[in-house]
Write a protein that holds these residues in place. Structure first.
Motif, PDB file in Angstrom:
ATOM      1  N   TYR A  98      67.909 -10.948 -76.920  1.00 12.29           N
ATOM      2  CA  TYR A  98      66.594 -11.008 -76.289  1.00 12.29           C
ATOM      3  C   TYR A  98      65.574 -11.781 -77.132  1.00 12.29           C
ATOM      4  CZ  TYR A  98      65.003  -6.973 -79.158  1.00 12.29           C
ATOM      5  OH  TYR A  98      64.669  -6.118 -80.182  1.00 12.29           O
ATOM      6  N   ILE A  99      65.923 -12.081 -78.384  1.00 10.07           N
ATOM      7  CA  ILE A  99      65.111 -13.008 -79.177  1.00 10.07           C
ATOM      8  C   ILE A  99      66.060 -13.855 -80.021  1.00 10.07           C
ATOM      9  CG2 ILE A  99      63.351 -13.329 -80.949  1.00 10.07           C
ATOM     10  CD1 ILE A  99      62.164 -10.658 -80.248  1.00 10.07           C
ATOM     11  N   SER A 100      65.851 -15.158 -79.999  1.00  7.73           N
ATOM     12  CA  SER A 100      66.594 -16.055 -80.889  1.00  7.73           C
ATOM     13  C   SER A 100      65.613 -17.103 -81.394  1.00  7.73           C
ATOM     14  CB  SER A 100      67.748 -16.736 -80.142  1.00  7.73           C
ATOM     15  OG  SER A 100      68.444 -17.616 -81.021  1.00  7.73           O
ATOM     16  N   LYS A 101      65.278 -17.015 -82.696  1.00  5.92           N
ATOM     17  CA  LYS A 101      64.329 -17.938 -83.303  1.00  5.92           C
ATOM     18  C   LYS A 101      65.077 -18.901 -84.207  1.00  5.92           C
ATOM     19  CE  LYS A 101      60.244 -16.370 -81.885  1.00  5.92           C
ATOM     20  NZ  LYS A 101      59.233 -17.195 -81.195  1.00  5.92           N
ATOM     21  N   ASN A 102      64.869 -20.167 -83.971  1.00  7.55           N
ATOM     22  CA  ASN A 102      65.484 -21.208 -84.793  1.00  7.55           C
ATOM     23  C   ASN A 102      64.417 -22.226 -85.186  1.00  7.55           C
ATOM     24  OD1 ASN A 102      68.072 -21.535 -85.854  1.00  7.55           O
ATOM     25  ND2 ASN A 102      69.010 -21.717 -83.825  1.00  7.55           N
ATOM     26  N   GLY A 103      64.793 -23.200 -85.968  1.00  7.44           N
ATOM     27  CA  GLY A 103      63.867 -24.287 -86.292  1.00  7.44           C
ATOM     28  C   GLY A 103      63.209 -24.198 -87.648  1.00  7.44           C
TER      29      GLY A 103
ATOM     30  N   LYS B  39      70.774 -20.516 -89.788  1.00  3.30           N
ATOM     31  CA  LYS B  39      70.790 -21.035 -88.425  1.00  3.30           C
ATOM     32  C   LYS B  39      71.306 -19.955 -87.481  1.00  3.30           C
ATOM     33  CE  LYS B  39      72.760 -24.756 -85.584  1.00  3.30           C
ATOM     34  NZ  LYS B  39      73.683 -25.930 -85.571  1.00  3.30           N
ATOM     35  N   ALA B  40      70.644 -19.818 -86.336  1.00  2.00           N
ATOM     36  CA  ALA B  40      71.133 -18.925 -85.280  1.00  2.00           C
ATOM     37  C   ALA B  40      71.927 -19.776 -84.293  1.00  2.00           C
ATOM     38  CB  ALA B  40      69.972 -18.247 -84.578  1.00  2.00           C
ATOM     39  N   ILE B  41      73.068 -19.278 -83.881  1.00  2.00           N
ATOM     40  CA  ILE B  41      73.909 -20.093 -82.991  1.00  2.00           C
ATOM     41  C   ILE B  41      74.052 -19.478 -81.599  1.00  2.00           C
ATOM     42  CG2 ILE B  41      75.182 -21.104 -84.907  1.00  2.00           C
ATOM     43  CD1 ILE B  41      77.501 -19.183 -84.252  1.00  2.00           C
ATOM     44  N   VAL B  42      73.217 -18.492 -81.298  1.00  2.00           N
ATOM     45  CA  VAL B  42      73.169 -17.925 -79.950  1.00  2.00           C
ATOM     46  C   VAL B  42      71.755 -18.081 -79.405  1.00  2.00           C
ATOM     47  CG1 VAL B  42      75.078 -16.310 -80.235  1.00  2.00           C
ATOM     48  CG2 VAL B  42      72.768 -15.613 -80.899  1.00  2.00           C
ATOM     49  N   SER B  43      71.613 -18.135 -78.108  1.00  2.00           N
ATOM     50  CA  SER B  43      70.308 -18.347 -77.488  1.00  2.00           C
ATOM     51  C   SER B  43      69.858 -17.117 -76.723  1.00  2.00           C
ATOM     52  CB  SER B  43      70.369 -19.560 -76.542  1.00  2.00           C
ATOM     53  OG  SER B  43      71.377 -19.364 -75.557  1.00  2.00           O
TER      54      SER B  43
ATOM     55  N   GLN C 170      81.139 -10.785 -82.802  1.00  2.00           N
ATOM     56  CA  GLN C 170      80.956 -12.214 -82.532  1.00  2.00           C
ATOM     57  C   GLN C 170      79.985 -12.822 -83.541  1.00  2.00           C
ATOM     58  OE1 GLN C 170      79.879 -13.124 -78.449  1.00  2.00           O
ATOM     59  NE2 GLN C 170      78.864 -15.044 -79.055  1.00  2.00           N
ATOM     60  N   ILE C 171      80.282 -14.049 -83.989  1.00  2.00           N
ATOM     61  CA  ILE C 171      79.384 -14.736 -84.928  1.00  2.00           C
ATOM     62  C   ILE C 171      78.143 -15.191 -84.174  1.00  2.00           C
ATOM     63  CG2 ILE C 171      79.093 -16.707 -86.470  1.00  2.00           C
ATOM     64  CD1 ILE C 171      82.105 -16.598 -87.001  1.00  2.00           C
ATOM     65  N   ILE C 172      76.965 -14.810 -84.686  1.00  2.19           N
ATOM     66  CA  ILE C 172      75.695 -15.164 -84.040  1.00  2.19           C
ATOM     67  C   ILE C 172      74.832 -16.082 -84.905  1.00  2.19           C
ATOM     68  CG2 ILE C 172      75.634 -13.062 -82.645  1.00  2.19           C
ATOM     69  CD1 ILE C 172      73.736 -11.843 -84.734  1.00  2.19           C
ATOM     70  N   GLY C 173      75.217 -16.268 -86.181  1.00  3.50           N
ATOM     71  CA  GLY C 173      74.466 -17.131 -87.089  1.00  3.50           C
ATOM     72  C   GLY C 173      75.074 -17.064 -88.478  1.00  3.50           C
ATOM     73  N   TYR C 174      74.330 -17.643 -89.454  1.00  2.52           N
ATOM     74  CA  TYR C 174      74.849 -17.714 -90.818  1.00  2.52           C
ATOM     75  C   TYR C 174      73.771 -17.284 -91.829  1.00  2.52           C
ATOM     76  CZ  TYR C 174      78.486 -20.276 -88.432  1.00  2.52           C
ATOM     77  OH  TYR C 174      79.497 -20.624 -87.565  1.00  2.52           O
ATOM     78  N   VAL C 175      74.231 -16.682 -92.923  1.00  2.00           N
ATOM     79  CA  VAL C 175      73.306 -16.152 -93.943  1.00  2.00           C
ATOM     80  C   VAL C 175      72.533 -17.295 -94.592  1.00  2.00           C
ATOM     81  CG1 VAL C 175      73.118 -14.951 -96.152  1.00  2.00           C
ATOM     82  CG2 VAL C 175      74.754 -14.141 -94.415  1.00  2.00           C
ATOM     83  N   GLY C 176      71.217 -17.114 -94.653  1.00  2.00           N
ATOM     84  CA  GLY C 176      70.362 -18.119 -95.285  1.00  2.00           C
ATOM     85  C   GLY C 176      69.225 -17.480 -96.055  1.00  2.00           C
TER      86      GLY C 176
END
Length: 389
Positions: A291-296, A340-344, A353-359
């Motif tokens: 319900y929230i995916s913030k990228n950028g 990076k988040a890889i789900v929208s 399921q993989i939804i992003g990567y540690v940063g």
């Protein structure tokens, strides 16, 4: 003859002048050992580096404490050398006093000798003896006249030796005192510099606290939106427990309600960290809808303050898991500081399921995953739940 007498009197006056000089013990700093000075210089550099980078309060305070400690070590060594120098000065003064006492009797006899010669106006021993006021003085004068030349020579030699020793001691003390004064000026400047450092560090810490308060407010507002938000799908549900979000990494660098300088007791989740975690995949803890995916956010590095991205969370994902069929409670999870988040938004995800990567995006001091569990719209300590690790 009278010119000779005047010269002898002048020599005695010099002896009296030099021998009666009292040297007061000094109480000022002397040069410190090079090792302590090196530690001070390094601590000074570390503090300057910490301030220039506007590091965390802990790092700045640690650097300042190390500088204070090293400066105190310099002062302690100086005080130790002060005591040693004072003992040396006291010893020199004692030698001077001893020489004065030793010569006092000789000087008294020499004064009588000069007086007798002066009053007689001649070198005649008979006239000198006849000038005695009583028998005791006659005997003294008789002894003096019988060894006149040898006695005079001995006394003059003693006078010259005493004057030479006193001059040498005074010259040595002057060198030490000059060195002390120079070192005292140096340490005074260092103390002044330290006072300035303390003032500047306090200002930086005040500034950091202001930044932290502002960032905390933004994060709290963002957290409220996360708590209150949902996928809008009232029919979603899941069964069973959660899976651990970063496989193989279980170290917690900041726990629930951590009271460190950054979180100040307001940490609403846990930080999963540890060596080698950078870039590792982050997995959904259970089935649900994003319900929230913030990228950028491209500020993917450790920092001491928020870059503003994602309200401080940087790149993050929030998942609505709906109702747990085993207890009837609703759950949501949050995964923050992703590289990076890889789900929208609106995506259906499965447990594991993989939804992003540690940063380290947003307000993050280093690579880690900030992980939250929200139960019935209230954030809970994730460590109170069981996981399929």
């Amino acid at each position: 003859m009278k010119s000779t007498i005047v010269k002898i009197i002048a020599v005695i006056c010099c002896v009296v002048l030099f021998a009666s000089v009292a040297v007061a013990p000094q109480t000022i700093e002397v040069s410190a050992a090079s090792t302590a000075q090196e530690k001070y210089n390094q601590a000074k550099k570390d503090l300057a580096d910490a301030k220039s980078k506007k590091a965390s309060q802990d790092k700045i305070k640690k650097a300042l404490d190390e500088k204070i400690s090293s400066l105190q070590a310099l002062i302690n060594e100086c005080n130790s050398k002060i005591a040693s120098l004072n003992r040396k000065i006291a010893s020199a003064q004692a030698e001077i006093d001893a020489k004065n006492a030793q010569m006092e009797s000789d000087k008294e006899q020499f004064r009588k000798r000069i007086r007798a010669i002066y009053m007689s106006g001649t070198q005649s021993n008979i006239q000198i003896l006849l000038g005695a006021e009583n028998f005791s003085e006659f005997l003294i004068l008789a002894e003096m006249t019988s060894n006149l030349s040898a006695r005079d020579t001995e006394l003059i030699n003693k006078i010259n030796e005493a004057v030479a020793v006193i001059k040498e001691q005074q010259a040595e003390i002057k060198v030490l005192v000059d060195e002390q004064n120079a070192e005292k000026s140096k340490l005074t400047a260092q103390k002044k510099e330290l006072d300035s450092d303390v003032k500047e560090v306090n200002a930086i810490i005040t500034d950091l606290n202001s930044d932290i308060s502002a960032a905390q407010k933004i994060m709290e507002d963002t957290a409220k939106q996360i708590n209150q938000g949902s996928s809008g799908n009232k029919n979603i549900s899941f069964s069973g427990g959660f899976t651990w979000p970063v496989e193989g990494h279980y170290y917690i660098s900041a726990g629930w309600k951590s009271n460190d300088n950054v979180h100040k007791g307001k940490h609403s989740g846990i930080d999963v960290a540890g060596g080698g975690i950078t870039g590792k995949p982050i997995r959904a803890s259970a089935d649900g809808i994003v319900y929230i995916s913030k990228n950028g956010c491209d500020h993917n590095y450790g920092k001491s303050k928020s870059c503003g991205c994602g309200g401080g969370y940087g790149n993050y994902v929030a998942i609505d898991h709906g109702k747990n069929s085993s207890n009837g409670k609703t759950y949501k999870t949050l995964y923050a500081h992703m590289s990076k988040a890889i789900v929208s938004n609106g995506a259906n995800v499965k447990k594991g399921q993989i939804i992003g990567y540690v940063g380290s995006t947003g307000w993050s001091t280093g690579y880690h995953l900030h992980y939250e569990i929200i139960e019935n719209d209230v954030k809970r300590n994730p460590l109170n739940y069981s996981f399929d690790k």
